[in-house]
Motif scaffolding. Structure first.
Motif, short mmCIF file in Angstrom:
data_model
loop_
_atom_site.label_atom_id
_atom_site.label_comp_id
_atom_site.label_asym_id
_atom_site.label_seq_id
_atom_site.Cartn_x
_atom_site.Cartn_y
_atom_site.Cartn_z
N MET A 128 0.83 -1.19 0.00
CA MET A 128 0.00 0.00 0.00
C MET A 128 0.87 1.25 0.00
SD MET A 128 -2.93 -1.05 2.78
CE MET A 128 -3.67 0.59 2.63
N GLU A 129 0.36 2.31 -0.63
CA GLU A 129 1.12 3.56 -0.64
C GLU A 129 1.06 4.19 0.73
OE1 GLU A 129 0.36 7.73 -2.80
OE2 GLU A 129 1.14 6.19 -4.17
N ALA A 130 2.20 4.54 1.24
CA ALA A 130 2.27 5.17 2.57
C ALA A 130 1.81 6.62 2.47
CB ALA A 130 3.70 5.10 3.09
N PRO A 131 1.42 7.21 3.60
CA PRO A 131 1.11 8.64 3.59
C PRO A 131 2.33 9.44 3.13
CG PRO A 131 0.36 7.62 5.62
CD PRO A 131 1.19 6.60 4.91
N LEU A 132 2.08 10.62 2.64
CA LEU A 132 3.14 11.50 2.15
C LEU A 132 3.69 12.32 3.32
CD1 LEU A 132 4.64 12.64 -0.37
CD2 LEU A 132 2.79 14.32 -0.54
N VAL A 133 5.00 12.36 3.44
CA VAL A 133 5.64 13.14 4.50
C VAL A 133 6.22 14.41 3.90
CG1 VAL A 133 7.44 13.17 6.26
CG2 VAL A 133 6.19 11.06 5.81
N LEU A 134 5.90 15.54 4.50
CA LEU A 134 6.43 16.84 4.07
C LEU A 134 7.39 17.36 5.13
CD1 LEU A 134 3.08 18.51 2.90
CD2 LEU A 134 4.66 17.13 1.54
N PHE A 135 8.55 17.79 4.69
CA PHE A 135 9.50 18.44 5.58
C PHE A 135 9.28 19.95 5.48
CE2 PHE A 135 13.84 20.37 6.08
CZ PHE A 135 13.93 20.19 7.45
N VAL A 136 9.08 20.58 6.62
CA VAL A 136 8.77 22.02 6.64
C VAL A 136 9.86 22.75 7.39
CG1 VAL A 136 7.08 23.78 7.31
CG2 VAL A 136 6.29 21.51 6.59
N TRP A 137 10.51 23.64 6.68
CA TRP A 137 11.54 24.51 7.28
C TRP A 137 11.27 25.91 6.75
CZ3 TRP A 137 16.06 22.77 10.13
CH2 TRP A 137 16.94 23.80 10.50
N SER A 138 10.31 26.59 7.34
CA SER A 138 9.83 27.92 6.94
C SER A 138 8.93 27.81 5.72
CB SER A 138 10.98 28.89 6.66
OG SER A 138 11.50 28.72 5.35
N THR A 139 8.28 28.90 5.36
CA THR A 139 7.38 28.91 4.21
C THR A 139 8.13 28.75 2.90
OG1 THR A 139 7.50 31.34 4.14
CG2 THR A 139 5.69 30.35 5.39
N SER A 140 9.43 28.99 2.90
CA SER A 140 10.22 28.88 1.67
C SER A 140 10.68 27.46 1.38
CB SER A 140 11.47 29.79 1.74
OG SER A 140 11.10 31.14 1.83
N ARG A 141 10.51 26.57 2.36
CA ARG A 141 11.01 25.21 2.16
C ARG A 141 10.00 24.21 2.72
NH1 ARG A 141 16.62 25.15 4.22
NH2 ARG A 141 17.06 26.21 2.27
N VAL A 142 9.08 23.83 1.85
CA VAL A 142 8.10 22.78 2.16
C VAL A 142 8.23 21.75 1.06
CG1 VAL A 142 5.68 22.22 2.53
CG2 VAL A 142 6.56 24.46 3.25
N VAL A 143 8.77 20.57 1.39
CA VAL A 143 9.10 19.61 0.35
C VAL A 143 8.63 18.20 0.73
CG1 VAL A 143 11.08 20.79 -0.65
CG2 VAL A 143 11.42 19.39 1.36
N PRO A 144 8.19 17.43 -0.27
CA PRO A 144 7.87 16.02 -0.01
C PRO A 144 9.18 15.24 0.15
CG PRO A 144 7.60 16.50 -2.34
CD PRO A 144 7.93 17.80 -1.67
N VAL A 145 9.22 14.36 1.12
CA VAL A 145 10.47 13.63 1.39
C VAL A 145 10.19 12.17 1.68
CG1 VAL A 145 11.69 15.66 2.31
CG2 VAL A 145 10.42 14.17 3.87
N ARG A 146 11.22 11.39 1.50
CA ARG A 146 11.25 10.02 2.03
C ARG A 146 12.38 9.97 3.04
NH1 ARG A 146 11.22 4.44 -1.30
NH2 ARG A 146 9.00 4.86 -1.05
N ILE A 147 12.09 9.46 4.24
CA ILE A 147 13.14 9.32 5.25
C ILE A 147 14.03 8.15 4.88
CG2 ILE A 147 13.60 8.86 7.69
CD1 ILE A 147 10.98 10.29 8.33
N THR A 148 15.31 8.41 4.74
CA THR A 148 16.26 7.39 4.30
C THR A 148 17.21 6.95 5.40
OG1 THR A 148 17.73 9.15 3.50
CG2 THR A 148 16.19 8.18 1.90
N GLU A 149 17.40 7.80 6.41
CA GLU A 149 18.28 7.46 7.53
C GLU A 149 17.61 7.91 8.82
OE1 GLU A 149 22.38 8.75 7.14
OE2 GLU A 149 22.05 9.11 5.01
N PHE A 150 17.75 7.08 9.84
CA PHE A 150 17.11 7.42 11.11
C PHE A 150 17.92 6.77 12.22
CE2 PHE A 150 14.33 7.80 14.55
CZ PHE A 150 13.17 8.49 14.23
N SER A 151 18.44 7.56 13.11
CA SER A 151 19.14 7.00 14.27
C SER A 151 18.79 7.81 15.51
CB SER A 151 20.65 6.97 14.05
OG SER A 151 21.18 8.28 13.96
N ILE A 152 18.76 7.13 16.64
CA ILE A 152 18.40 7.76 17.91
C ILE A 152 19.47 7.44 18.94
CG2 ILE A 152 16.69 7.86 19.78
CD1 ILE A 152 14.63 6.80 17.75
N THR A 153 19.92 8.47 19.64
CA THR A 153 20.81 8.27 20.78
C THR A 153 20.08 8.76 22.02
OG1 THR A 153 22.77 8.66 19.39
CG2 THR A 153 23.06 8.80 21.77
#
Length: 219
Positions: A128-153
């Motif tokens: 199934m198609e996953a929901p779309l994730v948008l990265f928001v960094w101010s009104t000038s930078r709203v982009v659709p993204v796929r998370i490719t790396e994720f790490s937690i410390t």
């Protein structure tokens, strides 16, 4: 309380939307804005390996843009007023971390449904198609993204071993017209992002050739 005349601080974050309707399913604000945002753009161009010199100036699509950031989470302030934040007292940062982590999980309902179909003898199950994730960094930078790396410390814990301070490292790839169908809602968002870049670039005036140490371009 901050000084009343201070500007309102915008927060970076992620917005999860339905990929067909753009209906907002969830929005996640980063607790503290990262100190830096690393961006890399890899050119998509014809390689010219075939020997066709005309390929040297051809672009086959938008560049592959990747984003990297480190976000800090800290429950210390909320733990100082436990009556206002009972979930933080009981669970620490688990909810905030789970909200980010589940962005890269298929839902448990989807996993169970796929297993039911497989047990029923379905030969092939299309994911199934996953929901779309948008990265928001101010009104000038709203982009659709796929998370490719994720790490937690996880850096500190309460007496029940709930994390109360953590650092999350995120790597994202911007989804462009090369990744999505042209009529996909995410593609419309990407095109708006690119068009905004073009408008911003148009605000930079052209310098004189003399400032570059030349008077003309030889033909």
């Amino acid at each position: 309380m901050g000084f009343p005349g201070s500007p309102r601080l915008l927060r970076a974050g992620l917005v999860v939307v339905d990929s067909s309707t753009l209906a907002i399913q969830r929005s996640i604000a980063l607790q503290y804005n990262p100190d830096s945002l690393s961006r890399s753009l890899a050119v998509r161009g014809a390689t010219g390996d075939s020997g066709d010199r005309l390929d040297a100036l051809r672009l086959t699509g938008p560049p592959v843009e990747t984003l990297k950031l480190d976000a800090e989470l800290d429950a210390t302030d909320e733990l100082e007023t436990p009556s206002k934040f009972p979930d933080t007292v009981r669970l620490g940062l688990h909810p905030q971390l789970a909200a980010l982590e589940t962005l890269i999980y298929p839902s448990s309902a989807q996993i169970q449904s796929d297993n039911t179909l497989a047990m029923a003898g379905t030969i092939e199950i299309a994911p199934m198609e996953a929901p779309l994730v948008l990265f928001v960094w101010s009104t000038s930078r709203v982009v659709p993204v796929r998370i490719t790396e994720f790490s937690i410390t996880e850096e500190a814990f309460d007496v029940n071993l709930n994390p109360i301070r953590a650092k999350v490292s995120l790597g994202m790839r911007v989804l462009s017209t090369n990744d999505l169908n042209f009529d996909h809602k995410g593609n419309h968002i990407f095109l708006a992002y690119q068009q905004n870049k073009e408008r911003l670039a148009g605000k930079v005036g052209s310098v004189s050739l003399r400032s570059l140490g030349i008077t003309g371009i030889a033909s």
